[in-house]
Design a protein around this motif. Structure first.
Motif, PDB file in Angstrom:
ATOM      1  N   GLY A  60      20.724  14.575  39.413  1.00  0.00           N
ATOM      2  CA  GLY A  60      21.186  13.502  39.445  1.00  0.00           C
ATOM      3  C   GLY A  60      20.523  12.268  39.714  1.00  0.00           C
ATOM      4  N   THR A  61      19.421  12.511  40.499  1.00  0.00           N
ATOM      5  CA  THR A  61      18.554  11.175  40.653  1.00  0.00           C
ATOM      6  C   THR A  61      17.709  11.089  39.455  1.00  0.00           C
ATOM      7  N   SER A  62      17.476  12.078  38.692  1.00  0.00           N
ATOM      8  CA  SER A  62      16.654  11.947  37.492  1.00  0.00           C
ATOM      9  C   SER A  62      17.453  11.170  36.478  1.00  0.00           C
ATOM     10  N   GLU A  63      18.864  11.617  36.310  1.00  0.00           N
ATOM     11  CA  GLU A  63      19.560  10.962  35.353  1.00  0.00           C
ATOM     12  C   GLU A  63      19.869   9.303  35.787  1.00  0.00           C
ATOM     13  N   SER A  64      20.081   9.187  36.999  1.00  0.00           N
ATOM     14  CA  SER A  64      20.201   7.604  37.385  1.00  0.00           C
ATOM     15  C   SER A  64      18.786   6.930  36.947  1.00  0.00           C
ATOM     16  N   LEU A  65      17.702   7.505  37.188  1.00  0.00           N
ATOM     17  CA  LEU A  65      16.572   6.899  37.170  1.00  0.00           C
ATOM     18  C   LEU A  65      16.226   6.729  35.372  1.00  0.00           C
ATOM     19  N   THR A  66      16.812   7.780  34.681  1.00  0.00           N
ATOM     20  CA  THR A  66      16.471   7.390  33.203  1.00  0.00           C
ATOM     21  C   THR A  66      17.517   6.399  32.503  1.00  0.00           C
ATOM     22  N   ILE A  67      18.680   6.311  33.172  1.00  0.00           N
ATOM     23  CA  ILE A  67      19.847   5.180  32.687  1.00  0.00           C
ATOM     24  C   ILE A  67      19.311   4.003  33.232  1.00  0.00           C
ATOM     25  N   THR A 121      13.249  -1.862  58.797  1.00  0.00           N
ATOM     26  CA  THR A 121      13.944  -0.776  58.065  1.00  0.00           C
ATOM     27  C   THR A 121      13.383  -0.713  56.589  1.00  0.00           C
ATOM     28  N   LEU A 122      13.524   0.459  55.958  1.00  0.00           N
ATOM     29  CA  LEU A 122      13.201   0.673  54.578  1.00  0.00           C
ATOM     30  C   LEU A 122      13.966  -0.100  53.735  1.00  0.00           C
ATOM     31  N   SER A 123      15.316  -0.166  53.852  1.00  0.00           N
ATOM     32  CA  SER A 123      16.117  -0.884  52.918  1.00  0.00           C
ATOM     33  C   SER A 123      15.789  -2.210  52.971  1.00  0.00           C
ATOM     34  N   ALA A 124      15.508  -3.069  54.203  1.00  0.00           N
ATOM     35  CA  ALA A 124      15.199  -4.405  54.285  1.00  0.00           C
ATOM     36  C   ALA A 124      13.635  -4.569  53.806  1.00  0.00           C
ATOM     37  N   VAL A 174      19.127   2.475  49.744  1.00  0.00           N
ATOM     38  CA  VAL A 174      17.849   2.376  49.263  1.00  0.00           C
ATOM     39  C   VAL A 174      17.566   2.593  47.814  1.00  0.00           C
ATOM     40  N   TRP A 175      18.042   4.116  47.355  1.00  0.00           N
ATOM     41  CA  TRP A 175      17.914   4.428  46.139  1.00  0.00           C
ATOM     42  C   TRP A 175      18.420   3.564  45.040  1.00  0.00           C
ATOM     43  N   ASN A 176      19.627   3.243  45.376  1.00  0.00           N
ATOM     44  CA  ASN A 176      20.553   2.449  44.444  1.00  0.00           C
ATOM     45  C   ASN A 176      19.771   0.904  44.385  1.00  0.00           C
ATOM     46  N   GLY A 177      19.226   0.532  45.591  1.00  0.00           N
ATOM     47  CA  GLY A 177      18.386  -0.885  45.386  1.00  0.00           C
ATOM     48  C   GLY A 177      17.321  -0.779  44.461  1.00  0.00           C
ATOM     49  N   PHE A 178      16.554   0.449  44.521  1.00  0.00           N
ATOM     50  CA  PHE A 178      15.424   0.960  43.795  1.00  0.00           C
ATOM     51  C   PHE A 178      15.848   0.836  42.534  1.00  0.00           C
ATOM     52  N   LEU A 179      16.836   1.335  41.909  1.00  0.00           N
ATOM     53  CA  LEU A 179      17.364   1.560  40.742  1.00  0.00           C
ATOM     54  C   LEU A 179      17.806   0.220  40.059  1.00  0.00           C
ATOM     55  N   ALA A 180      18.368  -0.784  40.916  1.00  0.00           N
ATOM     56  CA  ALA A 180      18.743  -2.260  40.705  1.00  0.00           C
ATOM     57  C   ALA A 180      17.321  -2.881  40.179  1.00  0.00           C
ATOM     58  N   HIS A 181      16.611  -2.670  40.857  1.00  0.00           N
ATOM     59  CA  HIS A 181      15.200  -3.457  40.680  1.00  0.00           C
ATOM     60  C   HIS A 181      14.611  -2.993  39.269  1.00  0.00           C
ATOM     61  N   VAL A 182      14.634  -1.633  39.209  1.00  0.00           N
ATOM     62  CA  VAL A 182      14.256  -1.112  37.764  1.00  0.00           C
ATOM     63  C   VAL A 182      15.113  -1.561  36.561  1.00  0.00           C
TER      64      VAL A 182
END
Length: 162
Positions: A76-83, A17-20, A47-55
């Motif tokens: 919304g995803t742009s703002e979370s990416l910037t943060i 799975t992509l998340s794993a 998965v997106w939140n996992g990506f953000l956590a790695h960033v």
């Protein structure tokens, strides 16, 4: 019937799975076959939140993906990416400055006041820590991005205290 159940379980256990399997190379592979918008839309919330956590953790391979995925984000995803990129200033300031140096974001976007979910005290403490970390980056190739980020952080600190 029992054989079918065992086969189904084995298939489920062996199907990635992509998340794993979320790795920078897995995201890059997705980007080879589709545009950034399709890739971002294909990532579920976990998965997106996992990506953000790695960033946010400052993992360089993940930070390097930010400019590739940013064009495919919505508000919304742009703002979370910037943060997340902003928060990575404390853990990998050089990686973040590298993204800034490549003109993918402005220093005001990343180094300015963009974390609305913290108290004034927490914001100032973050800015102070980020100022120290960013100022310590001495790579000549990143000096312009560093100076712009230091200016934006200083401006954000003054604005927070006024």
């Amino acid at each position: 019937m029992r054989t079918l159940g065992v086969a189904a379980i084995l298939a489920a256990l062996t199907m990635p799975t992509l998340s794993a399997d979320l790795t920078p190379s897995a995201i890059r592979a997705l980007l080879e076959g589709q545009d950034a918008t399709a890739v971002v839309r294909s990532l579920d919330e976990s998965v997106w939140n996992g990506f953000l956590a790695h960033v946010e953790a400052g993992d360089r391979g993940w930070i390097d993906l930010v400019p590739l995925l940013a064009p495919g984000t919505d508000a919304g995803t742009s703002e979370s990416l910037t943060i997340s990129l902003s928060r990575a200033l404390k853990s990998n300031p050089a990686g973040v400055l590298n993204v800034l140096a490549a003109d993918h974001y402005s220093a005001a976007d990343i180094c300015g006041d963009n974390d609305i979910e913290v108290s004034l005290f927490e914001a100032v403490a973050f800015i102070d820590e980020a100022l120290v970390k960013v100022a310590a980056v001495m790579d000549p190739a990143l000096s312009e991005a560093r100076n712009e980020c230091l200016y934006a952080l200083t401006d954000a600190r003054i604005s927070a205290l006024i």
